[in-house]
Design an enzyme around this catalytic site. Structure first.
Site, PDB file in Angstrom:
ATOM      1  N   HIS A 134      58.046  92.945   0.722  1.00  0.00           N
ATOM      2  CA  HIS A 134      59.187  93.883   0.573  1.00  0.00           C
ATOM      3  C   HIS A 134      60.329  93.263  -0.344  1.00  0.00           C
ATOM      4  CE1 HIS A 134      61.473  91.766   4.352  1.00  0.00           C
ATOM      5  NE2 HIS A 134      62.037  91.546   3.337  1.00  0.00           N
ATOM      6  N   GLU A 139      59.718  98.214   2.757  1.00  0.00           N
ATOM      7  CA  GLU A 139      58.587  97.620   3.141  1.00  0.00           C
ATOM      8  C   GLU A 139      57.448  98.140   2.712  1.00  0.00           C
ATOM      9  OE1 GLU A 139      59.243  95.277   5.151  1.00  0.00           O
ATOM     10  OE2 GLU A 139      61.013  95.560   6.557  1.00  0.00           O
TER      11      GLU A 139
HETATM   12  P1  PGA Z   1      65.099  85.246   2.682  1.00  0.00           P
HETATM   13  O1  PGA Z   1      64.479  86.714   2.808  1.00  0.00           O
HETATM   14  O2  PGA Z   1      65.516  85.197   1.440  1.00  0.00           O
HETATM   15  O3  PGA Z   1      65.720  84.963   3.932  1.00  0.00           O
HETATM   16  O4  PGA Z   1      63.662  84.339   2.598  1.00  0.00           O
HETATM   17  C1  PGA Z   1      63.986  87.361   1.723  1.00  0.00           C
HETATM   18  C2  PGA Z   1      63.640  88.746   2.202  1.00  0.00           C
HETATM   19  O5  PGA Z   1      63.045  89.056   3.348  1.00  0.00           O
HETATM   20  O6  PGA Z   1      64.125  89.886   1.564  1.00  0.00           O
END
Ligand code: PGA
Length: 236
Positions: A134, A139
């Site tokens: 995503h 998503e």
């Molecule tokens: P993260 O999340 O930077 O905390 O890994 C990225 C996302 O899920 O968009």
């Protein structure tokens, strides 16, 4: 092929901050979309210290929030507006203009429509990469023409809100700038760090684009830069 910049893990945040500072100096009125999450946190710490040192000023810039949980209360530590203020905006003097997503005041459809207007004409959008491909709350199943909208969240995204970001309750939905608007931005930077992202980064960049991995649609953009650290780039 996008411009993929692979950096040593301990130099990643400084290198991305260097590129951002250069961009902001060249274009002080930058209209930039910013994400939250663990990936950009060290970058924001670096940018805040550059601001304090007087190397750069955000005073004339506009920051547009990428996404927001639709059903977390104001002030929840996992809220994207709370995180961005805490990690970056509140540490900038003077601060940029900030366009949050009005999940507290308006109904979701109205808030999404208003943010869709704000998301037009972005000069630059910084994006993180989810473990399921995503970007924002686009998503799997999202389409490249999607506008800013209320989106249902994947179970892994809802769980991350509590387990990794400290939300008091599990959110069910979010408002996100859609892929359609992101692809209209003048430039995109995809930020990816850590070995756990290696396989989804490979999927994003190497396999045919498709709705199972919304980030793969970003390759349609003519000015996509991927800033990956060495562990994240290890399968490319
Ligand atoms: P993260 O999340 O930077 O905390 O890994 C990225 C996302 O899920 O968009």
């Amino acid at each position: 092929m996008p411009d993929v910049r692979v950096l040593p893990a301990d130099a990643w945040s400084r290198a991305v901050a260097d590129a951002f500072v250069e961009r902001l100096r060249a274009e002080p009125r930058l209209r930039v979309c910013l994400p939250t999450g663990d990936t950009p946190s060290p970058l924001y710490a670096e940018l805040a210290s550059r601001d304090v040192a007087g190397d750069v000023s955000f005073a004339q810039a506009t920051v547009v929030l990428l996404d927001e949980w639709a059903d977390l209360p104001p002030g929840d530590p996992a809220r994207c507006d709370v995180r961005l203020r805490r990690e970056l905006l509140d540490r900038l003097a003077p601060p940029p203009r900030f366009v949050a997503i009005d999940v507290d005041g308006s109904d979701d459809e109205t808030a999404a429509r208003a943010h869709d207007v704000a998301a037009r004409e972005l000069d630059l959008a910084l994006l993180g990469l989810g473990m399921n491909g995503h970007v924002g709350f686009n998503e799997p199943g999202s389409r490249p023409e999607d506008p800013t909208r209320l989106a249902r969240l994947a179970v892994s995204t809802r769980e991350a809100a509590m387990a990794r970001y400290g939300a008091a309750a599990m959110p069910s939905a979010g408002i996100t700038i859609g892929l359609g608007r992101l692809l209209e931005a003048r430039e995109l930077w995809l930020l990816v760090t850590g070995a756990r992202k290696a396989s989804i980064l490979r999927r994003t960049l190497r396999d045919p684009e498709g709705p199972d991995c919304p980030a793969s649609y970003l390759r349609r953009h003519g000015r996509l830069i991927v800033f990956a650290d060495e562990p994240a780039a290890s399968l490319l």
